[in-house]
Scaffold this motif. Sequence first.
Motif, PDB file in Angstrom:
ATOM      1  N   ILE A  81     -16.733  -4.842   2.894  1.00 30.67           N
ATOM      2  CA  ILE A  81     -16.265  -5.809   1.888  1.00 30.67           C
ATOM      3  C   ILE A  81     -14.750  -5.940   1.904  1.00 30.67           C
ATOM      4  N   ALA A  82     -14.061  -4.800   1.882  1.00 30.30           N
ATOM      5  CA  ALA A  82     -12.594  -4.825   1.817  1.00 30.30           C
ATOM      6  C   ALA A  82     -12.056  -3.454   2.196  1.00 30.30           C
ATOM      7  N   LYS A  83     -10.793  -3.414   2.600  1.00 30.19           N
ATOM      8  CA  LYS A  83     -10.133  -2.161   2.958  1.00 30.19           C
ATOM      9  C   LYS A  83      -9.077  -1.823   1.915  1.00 30.19           C
ATOM     10  N   LEU A  84      -9.000  -0.520   1.575  1.00 29.04           N
ATOM     11  CA  LEU A  84      -8.060  -0.051   0.560  1.00 29.04           C
ATOM     12  C   LEU A  84      -6.870   0.683   1.158  1.00 29.04           C
ATOM     13  N   GLY A  85      -6.918   0.991   2.443  1.00 24.32           N
ATOM     14  CA  GLY A  85      -5.853   1.750   3.095  1.00 24.32           C
ATOM     15  C   GLY A  85      -4.503   1.081   2.954  1.00 24.32           C
ATOM     16  N   GLY A  86      -3.493   1.853   2.568  1.00 21.80           N
ATOM     17  CA  GLY A  86      -2.129   1.348   2.474  1.00 21.80           C
ATOM     18  C   GLY A  86      -1.803   0.595   1.200  1.00 21.80           C
ATOM     19  N   ILE A  87      -2.764   0.514   0.252  1.00 23.53           N
ATOM     20  CA  ILE A  87      -2.496  -0.162  -1.024  1.00 23.53           C
ATOM     21  C   ILE A  87      -2.050   0.903  -2.022  1.00 23.53           C
ATOM     22  N   GLY A  88      -0.736   1.011  -2.215  1.00 20.94           N
ATOM     23  CA  GLY A  88      -0.191   2.082  -3.047  1.00 20.94           C
ATOM     24  C   GLY A  88      -0.656   2.027  -4.486  1.00 20.94           C
ATOM     25  N   SER A  89      -0.873   0.835  -5.028  1.00 21.12           N
ATOM     26  CA  SER A  89      -1.298   0.703  -6.421  1.00 21.12           C
ATOM     27  C   SER A  89      -2.737   1.124  -6.636  1.00 21.12           C
ATOM     28  N   VAL A  96     -10.282 -13.842  -0.191  1.00 14.42           N
ATOM     29  CA  VAL A  96      -9.546 -13.855  -1.459  1.00 14.42           C
ATOM     30  C   VAL A  96      -9.564 -12.469  -2.086  1.00 14.42           C
ATOM     31  N   LEU A  97     -10.697 -11.796  -2.005  1.00 13.82           N
ATOM     32  CA  LEU A  97     -10.807 -10.435  -2.529  1.00 13.82           C
ATOM     33  C   LEU A  97      -9.815  -9.501  -1.853  1.00 13.82           C
ATOM     34  N   GLN A  98      -9.771  -9.523  -0.527  1.00  9.32           N
ATOM     35  CA  GLN A  98      -8.851  -8.634   0.196  1.00  9.32           C
ATOM     36  C   GLN A  98      -7.393  -8.953  -0.138  1.00  9.32           C
ATOM     37  N   ASN A  99      -7.066 -10.218  -0.175  1.00 11.01           N
ATOM     38  CA  ASN A  99      -5.693 -10.608  -0.528  1.00 11.01           C
ATOM     39  C   ASN A  99      -5.337 -10.177  -1.946  1.00 11.01           C
ATOM     40  N   GLY A 100      -6.304 -10.303  -2.847  1.00 12.58           N
ATOM     41  CA  GLY A 100      -6.068  -9.908  -4.229  1.00 12.58           C
ATOM     42  C   GLY A 100      -5.859  -8.416  -4.376  1.00 12.58           C
ATOM     43  N   LEU A 101      -6.642  -7.626  -3.673  1.00  8.02           N
ATOM     44  CA  LEU A 101      -6.467  -6.171  -3.712  1.00  8.02           C
ATOM     45  C   LEU A 101      -5.088  -5.778  -3.193  1.00  8.02           C
ATOM     46  N   ARG A 102      -4.672  -6.401  -2.089  1.00  8.46           N
ATOM     47  CA  ARG A 102      -3.387  -6.037  -1.485  1.00  8.46           C
ATOM     48  C   ARG A 102      -2.196  -6.457  -2.350  1.00  8.46           C
ATOM     49  N   SER A 103      -2.344  -7.512  -3.112  1.00 12.81           N
ATOM     50  CA  SER A 103      -1.222  -7.998  -3.916  1.00 12.81           C
ATOM     51  C   SER A 103      -1.236  -7.450  -5.341  1.00 12.81           C
ATOM     52  N   PHE A 104      -2.191  -6.583  -5.662  1.00 10.38           N
ATOM     53  CA  PHE A 104      -2.278  -6.046  -7.024  1.00 10.38           C
ATOM     54  C   PHE A 104      -1.094  -5.120  -7.289  1.00 10.38           C
ATOM     55  N   PRO A 105      -0.285  -5.410  -8.308  1.00 12.47           N
ATOM     56  CA  PRO A 105       0.917  -4.609  -8.545  1.00 12.47           C
ATOM     57  C   PRO A 105       0.642  -3.281  -9.228  1.00 12.47           C
ATOM     58  N   GLY A 106      -0.569  -3.104  -9.743  1.00 13.62           N
ATOM     59  CA  GLY A 106      -0.870  -1.890 -10.501  1.00 13.62           C
ATOM     60  C   GLY A 106      -0.595  -2.089 -11.973  1.00 13.62           C
ATOM     61  N   LEU A 107      -1.004  -1.111 -12.752  1.00 20.23           N
ATOM     62  CA  LEU A 107      -0.863  -1.170 -14.199  1.00 20.23           C
ATOM     63  C   LEU A 107       0.361  -0.364 -14.603  1.00 20.23           C
ATOM     64  N   ALA A 108       1.153  -0.921 -15.489  1.00 25.00           N
ATOM     65  CA  ALA A 108       2.312  -0.176 -15.975  1.00 25.00           C
ATOM     66  C   ALA A 108       1.858   1.154 -16.582  1.00 25.00           C
ATOM     67  N   HIS A 109       2.570   2.209 -16.223  1.00 25.59           N
ATOM     68  CA  HIS A 109       2.341   3.559 -16.760  1.00 25.59           C
ATOM     69  C   HIS A 109       1.083   4.228 -16.223  1.00 25.59           C
ATOM     70  N   ARG A 110       0.406   3.621 -15.274  1.00 21.70           N
ATOM     71  CA  ARG A 110      -0.757   4.251 -14.651  1.00 21.70           C
ATOM     72  C   ARG A 110      -0.535   4.254 -13.147  1.00 21.70           C
ATOM     73  N   MET A 111      -0.120   5.390 -12.597  1.00 24.22           N
ATOM     74  CA  MET A 111       0.170   5.525 -11.170  1.00 24.22           C
ATOM     75  C   MET A 111       1.122   4.418 -10.704  1.00 24.22           C
ATOM     76  N   GLU A 112       2.115   4.142 -11.530  1.00 26.27           N
ATOM     77  CA  GLU A 112       3.070   3.063 -11.266  1.00 26.27           C
ATOM     78  C   GLU A 112       4.210   3.594 -10.401  1.00 26.27           C
ATOM     79  N   GLN A 113       4.384   3.007  -9.225  1.00 29.17           N
ATOM     80  CA  GLN A 113       5.458   3.421  -8.325  1.00 29.17           C
ATOM     81  C   GLN A 113       6.762   2.776  -8.785  1.00 29.17           C
ATOM     82  N   VAL A 114       7.658   3.591  -9.373  1.00 30.63           N
ATOM     83  CA  VAL A 114       8.831   3.016 -10.028  1.00 30.63           C
ATOM     84  C   VAL A 114      10.111   3.133  -9.201  1.00 30.63           C
ATOM     85  N   GLY A 115      10.051   3.804  -8.067  1.00 26.43           N
ATOM     86  CA  GLY A 115      11.245   3.894  -7.243  1.00 26.43           C
ATOM     87  C   GLY A 115      11.077   4.855  -6.094  1.00 26.43           C
TER      88      GLY A 115
END
Length: 465
Positions: free
Chosen positions: A275-283, A309-328
């Motif tokens: 269905i989709a690949k999750l590798g390399g999606i930090g969020s 569209v699903l794969q593109n959406g997974l890759r562009s997901f920024p993540g949720l603030a304050h939940r495993m959020e990469q801040v720097g």
Amino acid sequence: MIPVTSFAGKTVAVFGLGGSGLASCHALKAGGAEVIAADDNAENVAKAVQAGFITADLRNVSWANFAALVLAPGVPLTHPVPHWSVLKAREAGVEVIGDIELFCRERRRHAPDAPFVAITGTNGKSTTTALIAHLTKVAGYDTQMGGNIGTAILSLEPPRMGRVHVIEMSSYQIDLTPSLDPSVGILLNVSEDHIDRHGTIAHYAAVKERLVAGVQTGGTAIVGVDDGFCRDIADRLDRAGKKVERVSVRNPLASGIHVEHGTIVRTAGGARSEIAKLGGIGSLRGQHNAQNAACAAAAALAMGISLDVLQNGLRSFPGLAHRMEQVGRRGNVLFVNDSKGTNADATAHALSSFADIFWIAGGKPKAGGITGLTGYFPRIRKAYLIGEAAQEFSGTLGTVAHEISQTLDVAVEHAARDAEASGLTDAVVLLSPACASFDQYRNFEIRGTKFRDLVQALPGVKPVV
């Protein structure tokens, strides 16, 4: 706003005048109801008066003319004891409902086929809700997101075809929504939580089950089956004739969706498809986020969203603030804000996601502390302890390198220094407190924002891209 027309010409009591309660008042009034607003908090009552609503002490009025009591989800319905307003309603034979019930009634009246995705679970529901909302936006839907994740549901735009409502629901909200009927219902997992409000874990699980059991005819119930409660729930739904999509991140499924080696896989009738690949999606790092992503993917497929569209959406997901959020990032050091990790179970997900951790933990401790995290201690290069829990956590950590930093400012400074000096290629400074924030911060959002600001003020820190 969604005008609530189902109580037009009737009188409705609203108790609990925080964000969702006041939104309910406005929506009922817009739909033609007379509203009597009440709260135990005088400040909230004053805000309702300022907004133009009639207020009253519901202990001193006749309930004979009330068509319903709309109760805020934070007000006890059953345990430890029902709130006095609930008892008054029951004595008068008045139904007790919540704001999401009002939404469900409006949807059935005006747009019963409009897509409505409801999400619950002990852990992961906010990330899954935000991810599904992101996927539906990428797919071109007019997306309305709310419920437990932030925006009161009645403050959103009304249901209609082409517009999807993606709604996070707590057990408290489900309890107040007797006719809950999403087109797609998601139950991620069930583990012990909120027993003070539900009495037993069996009752808590039964409340959660109602979200997927109520899926409307032709809809899809998506159930994570990596715990015993949810496996039993999925089996009951099957027997009841519901369309059930099982999801696992621990075991392959003969029929359903599972994750193997970073790939979301669907199996059906002996056929297997990626269905989709999750590798390399930090969020979406970690097994817990793999479950969130797999359930979100199942929802997307149920809505007819294409694999591209699903794969593109997974890759562009920024993540949720304050939940495993990469801040720097500074050199080889990644800074991760997991301030929403307010208990040991949530923090376990974060600790399992990295190998070389400089861990900032502490705050107002919860029952059990961090004793359940000992299996992750080998991943911790050093811990930096803050707040009321510092001494208790120090005792649990034992020989694991740690210091009592007391404040977040000191912890960030020392953790950044030590992580950089370690020479490790993938060092992570992780704020995942395993504690409530109430000893030093009003809520986890303020604590996480403080962490983000401290990190981004460090010399040489750059945004994560």
